[in-house]
Design an enzyme around this catalytic site. Structure first.
Site, PDB file in Angstrom:
ATOM      1  N   ALA A   1     -14.755  84.210  53.284  1.00 53.33           N
ATOM      2  CA  ALA A   1     -15.294  84.169  54.657  1.00 53.33           C
ATOM      3  C   ALA A   1     -14.010  84.111  55.796  1.00 53.33           C
ATOM      4  O   ALA A   1     -13.452  84.278  57.051  1.00 53.33           O
ATOM      5  CB  ALA A   1     -16.375  84.108  55.335  1.00 53.33           C
TER       6      ALA A   1
ATOM      7  N   ASP B   1     -20.449  84.663  52.982  1.00 52.78           N
ATOM      8  CA  ASP B   1     -20.128  85.034  53.573  1.00 52.78           C
ATOM      9  C   ASP B   1     -20.717  86.082  55.039  1.00 52.78           C
ATOM     10  O   ASP B   1     -19.682  86.306  55.664  1.00 52.78           O
ATOM     11  CB  ASP B   1     -19.966  86.561  52.590  1.00 52.78           C
ATOM     12  CG  ASP B   1     -18.305  85.911  51.433  1.00 52.78           C
ATOM     13  OD1 ASP B   1     -19.226  85.978  50.495  1.00 52.78           O
ATOM     14  OD2 ASP B   1     -17.172  85.833  51.782  1.00 52.78           O
TER      15      ASP B   1
ATOM     16  N   ASN C   1     -23.619  86.995  49.504  1.00 52.80           N
ATOM     17  CA  ASN C   1     -22.302  86.379  48.629  1.00 52.80           C
ATOM     18  C   ASN C   1     -21.803  86.842  47.511  1.00 52.80           C
ATOM     19  O   ASN C   1     -22.457  88.374  47.618  1.00 52.80           O
ATOM     20  CB  ASN C   1     -23.351  84.445  48.183  1.00 52.80           C
ATOM     21  CG  ASN C   1     -21.249  84.128  47.695  1.00 52.80           C
ATOM     22  OD1 ASN C   1     -20.685  83.723  48.993  1.00 52.80           O
ATOM     23  ND2 ASN C   1     -21.302  83.847  46.477  1.00 52.80           N
TER      24      ASN C   1
END
Ligand code: MRU
Length: 364
Positions: free
Chosen positions: A55, A243, A253
């Site tokens: 990310a 993320d 995630n």
């Protein structure tokens, strides 16, 4: 992070002063290859193909991609076109939108002639801030590992992690791996269980490689092994990245994270999530209902790439031709399964109250 004794970041400005250099993560761990990105389109392709991923790093890459297109045309139309192109590259990680919003908000009020210089300065700041944020996450997470190690220097702390939330996913240090690097450097005896992380194997290919470069003891395990290891007392804590985290602490995630959290909950193993505040989406509460989950090409599941004995790379099918496959890239772990959020400001509860106390500027 040092590779072969040389300090690296995962993204940098090349000696030409304007294009960006990145590590081609699709080639790791078999080859350490760098690539040059010279346009927003190239940045978008690098994010889509996962040459760069994680990310924070996709946010930083998008910021530089915007800079490059503004060199050619710094009009409002070009600024908006680069924003839309880059935003569409991947849907789940919120840092991509965060970084692009930071850029556009700062650049739009400026006259076009001033935009390029400001854009490069801002992209560099996004990168530098990410490094400092991850370093602080490391310092806060280190305290948890120190506590688990207790007073005995002989006690080995076993930590399970999923996917890659190391320096390759950020600009440097990483999120989940930053506390691990700091604990290792502080002389704490530790060992990391590395989930292989199907289908793209970021654990086996990237996390194990990173940990190996830093000399951190680790073992790659099949994604499904974590529950067994927890049942047998062989995991002291889990630390994963994210993320996108919602305002009440739901954590999105890499696919498979939720199952690890369930196993950790059932076995009383603390489950920590390390995150920069740039990963928090303050606009949503319920992660399951609200976070778009990226669905990637089925071939990522049905084919696998590896190194052959002659050193070449080879792609092979592992499913019957025509077998349908669904490739869901992320899942959401409800906040109730998360023991704590390790942020750059410290450890907080995965609750609305915990997050708002830590980040009072978002309290209203
Ligand atoms: O699809 P990826 O490799 O970009 O996904 C990244 C992750 O899910 C990582 O685990 C990470 O926690 C988020 S980035 C620090």
């Amino acid at each position: 992070m040092k590779i072969g004794g040389k300090a690296w970041r995962s993204i940098w400005v090349n000696s030409d002063g304007w294009s960006a250099g990145v590590i081609d993560q699709t080639k790791l761990p078999h080859a350490f290859v760098t690539a040059r990105i010279a346009s927003a389109e190239a940045a978008s392709q690098a994010i889509k193909s996962m040459m760069v991923r994680g990310a924070p790093l996709i946010g930083a890459t998008a910021a530089y991609g915007m800079c490059m297109d503004l060199r050619e045309d710094a009009s409002d139309a070009a600024l908006n076109a680069a924003y839309e192109l880059l935003l569409a590259a991947r849907p789940t990680a919120v840092n991509l939108r965060w970084a692009l919003d930071e850029m556009r908000t700062a650049l739009a009020p400026l006259p076009p002639a001033m935009r390029v210089q400001t854009a490069y300065a801002l992209a560099a700041k996004i990168c530098d801030d990410d490094v400092s944020i991850c370093e602080r996450i490391g310092q806060h997470g280190l305290k948890l590992i120190e506590a688990a190690a207790g007073k005995s220097s002989a006690r080995e702390v076993n930590i399970l992690t999923h996917c890659n939330a190391g320096w390759l996913a950020t600009v440097d240090w990483g999120t989940a791996l930053a506390p691990i690097y700091m604990a290792h450097d502080a002389g704490i005896k530790l060992h990391v269980w590395v989930d292989e992380t199907r289908p793209r194997n970021q654990g086996a290919s990237l996390t194990a490689w990173e940990l190996g470069q830093h000399g951190v003891p680790h073992t790659i395990i099949a994604d499904n092994a974590g529950g067994h290891l927890m049942q047998h007392g062989r995991v002291d804590m889990c630390i994963v990245g994210t993320d996108r985290t919602t305002a009440r602490g739901d954590v999105c995630n890499k696919i498979g994270t939720y199952l690890k959290a369930l196993a950790a909950f059932d076995n009383n193993v603390p489950f920590y999530v390390a995150l920069p505040s740039t990963t928090i989406d303050w606009s949503i509460e319920d992660g399951v209902a609200s976070i778009p989950i990226e669905e990637r090409a089925p071939e990522e599941l049905t084919r696998i790439t590896g190194r052959t004995p002659d050193g070449g790379l080879c792609e092979v099918d592992i499913a019957a031709p025509g077998s349908p496959a669904g490739n869901y890239a992320f899942d959401v772990t409800p906040a109730r399964l998360v023991s704590g959020l390790i942020t750059e400001r410290g450890l907080c509860a995965a609750t609305s109250a915990g997050l708002r106390k830590m980040f009072p500027e978002h309290a209203s």
